[in-house]
Write an enzyme that holds these catalytic residues in place. Structure first.
Site, PDB file in Angstrom:
ATOM      1  N   HIS A  59       9.856  -3.278   3.339  1.00  0.00           N
ATOM      2  CA  HIS A  59       9.025  -3.713   1.987  1.00  0.00           C
ATOM      3  C   HIS A  59      10.583  -3.873   1.009  1.00  0.00           C
ATOM      4  O   HIS A  59      10.185  -4.651   0.033  1.00  0.00           O
ATOM      5  CB  HIS A  59       8.560  -2.386   1.252  1.00  0.00           C
ATOM      6  CG  HIS A  59       7.188  -2.168   1.834  1.00  0.00           C
ATOM      7  ND1 HIS A  59       7.192  -0.970   2.894  1.00  0.00           N
ATOM      8  CD2 HIS A  59       6.073  -2.793   1.992  1.00  0.00           C
ATOM      9  CE1 HIS A  59       5.931  -1.107   3.118  1.00  0.00           C
ATOM     10  NE2 HIS A  59       5.231  -2.071   2.815  1.00  0.00           N
ATOM     11  N   MET A 101       0.654  -1.214  -0.039  1.00  0.00           N
ATOM     12  CA  MET A 101       0.098   0.120   0.020  1.00  0.00           C
ATOM     13  C   MET A 101       0.879   1.261   0.050  1.00  0.00           C
ATOM     14  O   MET A 101       0.310   2.323   0.337  1.00  0.00           O
ATOM     15  CB  MET A 101      -0.961   0.050   1.175  1.00  0.00           C
ATOM     16  CG  MET A 101      -1.897  -1.226   1.234  1.00  0.00           C
ATOM     17  SD  MET A 101      -3.570  -1.024   2.105  1.00  0.00           S
ATOM     18  CE  MET A 101      -2.879  -0.470   3.573  1.00  0.00           C
TER      19      MET A 101
HETATM   20  O1  PAF Z   1       0.221  -5.530   3.469  1.00  0.00           O
HETATM   21  C1  PAF Z   1      -0.357  -4.805   2.813  1.00  0.00           C
HETATM   22  O2  PAF Z   1       0.361  -3.772   2.605  1.00  0.00           O
HETATM   23  C2  PAF Z   1      -1.747  -4.810   2.325  1.00  0.00           C
HETATM   24  O3  PAF Z   1      -2.598  -5.467   3.207  1.00  0.00           O
HETATM   25  C3  PAF Z   1      -1.867  -5.790   1.010  1.00  0.00           C
HETATM   26  C4  PAF Z   1      -1.276  -6.895   1.070  1.00  0.00           C
HETATM   27  C5  PAF Z   1      -0.805  -4.727   0.004  1.00  0.00           C
HETATM   28  C6  PAF Z   1      -3.188  -5.390   0.294  1.00  0.00           C
HETATM   29  O4  PAF Z   1      -3.790  -4.353   0.199  1.00  0.00           O
END
Ligand code: PAF
Length: 284
Positions: free
Chosen positions: A39, A32
């Site tokens: 990430h 998101m």
């Molecule tokens: O973990 C996240 O950032 C969100 O829940 C995801 C998996 C991208 C779904 O919107």
């Protein structure tokens, strides 16, 4: 290869179909946005294991309850693009809300029974239906791939794994370890909400989980005792407001009594405006 940003579903499918037709494998990191080192570690893993790495950035309204502030969710596309580029990502998929939900209404909801209940769902009852629905949609768009998820959102991984299995999606779900600051705090986009005193208090979450694991390692098999130990440690921190402290079966996320097999210790607490979650493995 340089980073390409794609907004449209058709354009993304065309690109990934062409890559696969040339024999290249696809690694997918759904996010998101407001990307951090956690990430980046998923992207690095995907980069090392697959030929073409795609990262999606979509703040999914379906997984926010009306009481949760979707508009306030942090966003920084310029910084996200720079991070993705630095990690050697090939494609950034940044769909608009209209691209994902063209008439603004979703009549098909994906709901994964049992694993979506309890824990996070106790305070966010509609959250995992929103996650499962958007992840099903993203995986349908991306197609055959390895999809990388962080273990910090442990219940989310259990939901996604079960959905992929139940719907026979051509996806291998890869769970990646939680990245932590040196004092143990799990990296999260929500950490930016912490005031300095709350930031100093927040590592209690991880410390309490570690104490729970030590008790299990020392032979404690009574889940109530482990839960109480973890909860008491978190409650002893004046800036922490405990939501839950749990110990469950690592695959089904169901209660286990006595504590045997592969377990997961999980906790959630509020520190000021930030609601933080964490979990660690325990048991054999
Ligand atoms: O973990 C996240 O950032 C969100 O829940 C995801 C998996 C991208 C779904 O919107």
């Amino acid at each position: 290869m340089s980073l390409t940003t794609i907004v449209g579903i058709a354009a993304l499918r065309a690109r990934l179909d062409a890559e696969r037709a040339s024999g290249r494998t696809v690694g997918f990191v759904p996010t998101m946005g407001y990307l951090h080192a956690g990430h980046a570690s998923l992207m690095a893993r995907a980069r090392g294991e697959t030929d073409v790495v795609i990262v999606s950035i979509f703040v999914n309204p379906l997984q926010f309850a009306p009481s949760e502030d979707l508009a306030a969710y942090p966003r920084d596309l310029a910084a996200d693009t720079a991070l993705a580029e630095a990690e050697g990502v090939d494609v950034l998929f940044v769909p608009t809300e209209t691209e994902m939900y063209p008439d603004g209404v979703v009549r098909t909801n994906v709901s994964v029974a049992q694993v979506s209940a309890g824990l996070e769902a106790s305070t966010r009852p509609t959250h995992f239906d929103g996650v499962a629905t958007v992840v099903a949609k993203l995986l349908a768009i991306v197609g055959t791939c390895r999809a990388y998820f962080g273990e910090k959102d442990f219940q989310q991984i259990a939901v996604v794994r079960r959905m992929v299995r139940d719907l026979s999606l051509p996806v291998e779900v890869v769970a990646c370890p939680t990245l932590r600051d040196p004092d143990g705090l799990a990296l999260s986009s929500r950490n930016i909400y912490l005031l300095p005193a709350e930031r100093a208090a927040a590592p209690v979450l991880h410390a309490a989980l570690l104490a729970g694991r030590m008790a299990i390692d020392a032979g404690e098999v009574n889940p109530a005792k482990v839960r109480a130990l973890v909860a008491d440690l978190i409650n002893a921190e004046p800036l922490a407001h405990l939501d839950y402290a749990e110990v469950v079966d690592a695959e089904t996320l169901q209660a286990v009594d006595p504590l045997v097999g592969e377990l997961r210790l999980l906790a959630a607490a509020r520190f000021g405006k930030a609601r933080l979650i964490d979990n660690i493995a325990a048991g054999s």
